[in-house]
Enzyme design. Structure first.
Site, PDB file in Angstrom:
ATOM      1  N   GLY A  11       0.831  -1.192   0.000  1.00  0.00           N
ATOM      2  CA  GLY A  11       0.000   0.000   0.000  1.00  0.00           C
ATOM      3  C   GLY A  11       0.861   1.236   0.000  1.00  0.00           C
ATOM      4  O   GLY A  11       2.071   1.182  -0.262  1.00  0.00           O
ATOM      5  N   GLN A  12       0.258   2.359   0.318  1.00  0.00           N
ATOM      6  CA  GLN A  12       0.981   3.625   0.266  1.00  0.00           C
ATOM      7  C   GLN A  12       2.054   3.708   1.341  1.00  0.00           C
ATOM      8  O   GLN A  12       3.086   4.335   1.155  1.00  0.00           O
ATOM      9  CB  GLN A  12      -0.001   4.782   0.412  1.00  0.00           C
ATOM     10  CG  GLN A  12       0.653   6.152   0.294  1.00  0.00           C
ATOM     11  CD  GLN A  12      -0.325   7.264   0.540  1.00  0.00           C
ATOM     12  OE1 GLN A  12      -1.444   7.005   0.948  1.00  0.00           O
ATOM     13  NE2 GLN A  12       0.087   8.488   0.294  1.00  0.00           N
ATOM     14  N   PHE A  13       1.819   3.068   2.503  1.00  0.00           N
ATOM     15  CA  PHE A  13       2.698   3.262   3.643  1.00  0.00           C
ATOM     16  C   PHE A  13       3.510   2.025   4.009  1.00  0.00           C
ATOM     17  O   PHE A  13       4.300   2.074   4.934  1.00  0.00           O
ATOM     18  CB  PHE A  13       1.884   3.710   4.855  1.00  0.00           C
ATOM     19  CG  PHE A  13       1.129   4.973   4.612  1.00  0.00           C
ATOM     20  CD1 PHE A  13       1.775   6.186   4.582  1.00  0.00           C
ATOM     21  CD2 PHE A  13      -0.236   4.937   4.386  1.00  0.00           C
ATOM     22  CE1 PHE A  13       1.086   7.356   4.339  1.00  0.00           C
ATOM     23  CE2 PHE A  13      -0.937   6.096   4.140  1.00  0.00           C
ATOM     24  CZ  PHE A  13      -0.273   7.313   4.114  1.00  0.00           C
TER      25      PHE A  13
ATOM     26  N   LYS B  91       2.613  -7.054   8.761  1.00  0.00           N
ATOM     27  CA  LYS B  91       2.436  -5.717   8.209  1.00  0.00           C
ATOM     28  C   LYS B  91       3.647  -4.880   8.590  1.00  0.00           C
ATOM     29  O   LYS B  91       3.983  -4.782   9.766  1.00  0.00           O
ATOM     30  CB  LYS B  91       1.179  -5.056   8.786  1.00  0.00           C
ATOM     31  CG  LYS B  91      -0.124  -5.581   8.258  1.00  0.00           C
ATOM     32  CD  LYS B  91      -1.240  -4.691   8.786  1.00  0.00           C
ATOM     33  CE  LYS B  91      -2.586  -5.172   8.327  1.00  0.00           C
ATOM     34  NZ  LYS B  91      -3.653  -4.262   8.788  1.00  0.00           N
TER      35      LYS B  91
ATOM     36  N   ASP C  45     -14.647  -1.899   4.704  1.00  0.00           N
ATOM     37  CA  ASP C  45     -14.228  -2.646   3.509  1.00  0.00           C
ATOM     38  C   ASP C  45     -14.533  -4.130   3.671  1.00  0.00           C
ATOM     39  O   ASP C  45     -13.701  -4.987   3.377  1.00  0.00           O
ATOM     40  CB  ASP C  45     -12.734  -2.424   3.241  1.00  0.00           C
ATOM     41  CG  ASP C  45     -12.331  -2.876   1.835  1.00  0.00           C
ATOM     42  OD1 ASP C  45     -13.237  -3.132   1.017  1.00  0.00           O
ATOM     43  OD2 ASP C  45     -11.125  -2.974   1.562  1.00  0.00           O
TER      44      ASP C  45
END
Length: 588
Positions: A304-306, A340, A444
């Site tokens: 993802g973005q981070f 993560k 989501d």
């Protein structure tokens, strides 16, 4: 009749006309042109008859030779070849200039006919041309000024937003307590507290990520004081909504102020009520530091973005788990886990949100919610280690199976019975019932975010967005944010309002996916734009909205439950407690 500013030497006349003979429209049969040089008309006109064409119906230019006649005015008599004539342009060519007369066709109704007796006069004046050019120049200057003003306002707003974010960055402080020691990360520092870092660690460096999956919103976040009640905040984008009535101390729908977290995988793990975050911030989090060297990289699940999400094997993870949870695993074999990882160069907000996400995840203890097992936060990159189920996500699991029927038995394909499908759906409802009891909003919920274990065990996760496999499930808004619009309620798409009621809507779509074995995307017959238009029909409620169809193996009772999840009025949708009870009572 065509009059000109002075006498000219005319060579040709071009007539653009139509020839749709099947509709009784043809080019003219004959044209006779009369010329006036001074005050008298010449006695000898020019006559011209084009070739009749009953094959090609397209429009065309017909060129008429004017034999270099000197004239200041021309009168043309056109003769019909059928019921209608259709002219769109007549152009005169001379030695000194070209004059153009455009005849606009009618907007509606039948084509306009030109009768032989009509005598239209067209005067062309250079002064009109100058006025027209002046008006166009003025309009261009006005448009340029408007564009400059709009761009200036956007730049000014961005400067204000950056200034506000810098102020918030300096104010926010996140702390995390770990068993016997407390690790405090301050926004004014650039790194966490130092410790040994394994030189051969798989997670020594996370490479910069592409912008494919970015968080849906970049709202400025600020935690309210605990003493302040949650107030009504209209329908602002995904961060605030009105507070609902409470039942036994817990709101029926999660409609309190929401604190957004920048998820590692590109979305928020859960949208957390501000008051709940405030309550969590005052307690220690019992989560242990796990040695990085005991993690073995297996596969990258997504990014993802981070940061990134990796599938790993963890040796000795049983020593870091609760007794009731560790009993489900084998002590002799490494355990599959999802890791993560926050990118080492992530900004302060992302690092703070990562620690807050750890704090939230450590509080979630439910058989149907993915659990946080351990963390690696004594050195960069920050990591959180969660469960991973050996059968992967529910979407891929079901797409590899077929319903139990004669065709599946004859083909020897792997099957899943209806009772097992209902069992898995019941577990999803149970996990969401737990989240709603904490006033958490998932935002989501879908089969891609449900993991499958042994004996059809289901656990709700959150990193489906990070996987390229599901990039088609997300719609990009203005080139930046991505949203799962095919699972979102109408109020989430149109009003930016995310509540437990919108999670109920997404559960209805998830149930539909489950009973169709994820063979197709929801609303597969509609484009993304048509899906958004359909939400407008839900808003208008004129009985023109499109619902997902009843799956072939879905009984009427379950389809009725789906339809109740998609009711327009959020207060008329069932709670997850009611959904869970209905699924338990529904016969196999």
């Amino acid at each position: 009749m065509f009059e000109f500013d002075r006498t000219r030497n005319f060579t040709t006349m071009k007539v653009h006309c139509n020839n749709m003979f099947t509709h009784r429209v043809k080019t003219f049969r004959k044209v006779v042109c009369f010329f006036r040089s001074e005050s008298d008309w010449e006695p000898a006109p020019v006559s011209f008859s084009p070739v009749t064409d009953d094959v090609n119906p397209s429009a065309r230019f017909v060129t008429v030779s004017l034999l270099n006649h000197m004239a200041s005015a021309i009168k043309c008599q056109y003769y019909f070849a059928d019921v209608w004539m259709m002219f769109s342009e007549i152009t005169f060519q001379s030695d000194t200039a070209v004059y153009n007369t455009t005849l606009a066709p009618p907007k509606t109704g039948p084509p306009t006919s030109t009768q032989p007796g009509d005598d239209p006069t067209h005067k062309i004046d250079d002064s009109n041309t100058r006025i027209l050019i002046g008006c166009l120049v003025a309009i261009i200057f006005i448009l340029v000024a408007i564009i400059v003003i709009i761009l200036w306002r956007q730049v000014w707003q961005k400067m204000l937003e950056k200034a506000s974010r810098r102020m918030l960055d300096d104010e926010l402080t996140a702390s995390l307590s770990i068993q016997s020691e407390t690790l405090t990360y301050n926004n004014n520092n650039n790194s966490s507290s130092p410790s040994e870092q394994e030189s051969n660690s798989t997670y020594e460096r996370i490479f910069p990520l592409g912008p494919d999956y970015q968080e849906p919103s970049r709202l400025i976040r600020k935690l309210p004081e605990f003493s302040q009640p949650a107030e009504e905040a209209g329908t602002s984008a995904a961060s605030k909504s009105s507070q609902a009535s409470t039942q036994e101390g817990v709101p029926h729908y999660a409609e309190a102020d929401i604190v957004n977290l920048q998820g590692v995988t590109g979305s928020n793990t859960y949208a957390v009520p501000a008051i709940t975050m405030d309550l969590l911030s005052g307690k220690d989090v019992a989560v242990e530091e796990f040695p990085r060297k005991l993690l073995t990289f297996k596969e990258k699940l997504g990014e993802g973005q981070f940061g990134e999400v990796h599938l790993c094997e963890a040796e000795g993870m049983q020593d870091f788990m609760d007794e009731d949870f560790a009993s489900e695993t084998s002590d002799s074999q490494p355990m599959l886990v999802a890791v993560k990882m926050l990118r080492a160069d992530a900004n302060k907000n992302a690092r703070n949100d990562f620690l807050k996400e750890i704090k939230i995840m450590s509080r979630l203890k439910d058989p149907n919610i993915i659990r946080l097992l351990a963390v690696c936060i004594c050195s960069d990159p920050l990591c959180m280690i969660t469960e991973y189920m050996e059968n992967g996500d529910l979407n891929q699991f079901l797409s590899r199976h077929e319903p139990e029927d004669l065709m599946a038995l004859l083909s020897n394909a792997p099957t899943v019975s209806y009772s097992n499908l209902k069992y898995m759906a019941t577990q999803i409802a149970s996990g969401m019932k737990y989240l709603s009891s904490l006033n958490f909003v998932h935002r989501d919920l879908a089969t891609r975010n449900c993991l499958v274990g042994k004996n059809y065990t289901i656990k709700i996760a959150d990193f489906g967005m990070s996987r390229n496999l599901y990039s088609g499930d997300y719609y990009r808004i203005q080139g930046r944010a991505v949203l799962p619009i095919r699972w979102m309620s109408w109020e989430s798409i149109l009003l930016g309002k995310f509540t437990t009621a919108s999670d109920v809507w997404a559960f209805g779509v998830t149930l539909w996916e489950t009973l169709t074995f994820c063979k197709e995307q929801p609303y597969s017959q509609l484009t993304d734009e048509q899906v958004i238009e359909n939400t407008g029909e839900f808003f208008r409620d004129q009985k023109r909205q499109i619902y997902l169809p009843q799956p072939a193996i879905c009984p009427d009772a379950l389809y009725k439950l789906m339809l109740s999840c998609w009711r327009r009025n959020t207060k008329e949708r069932p709670s997850f407690q009611e959904i869970h009870r209905t699924l338990l009572e529904c016969p196999d």
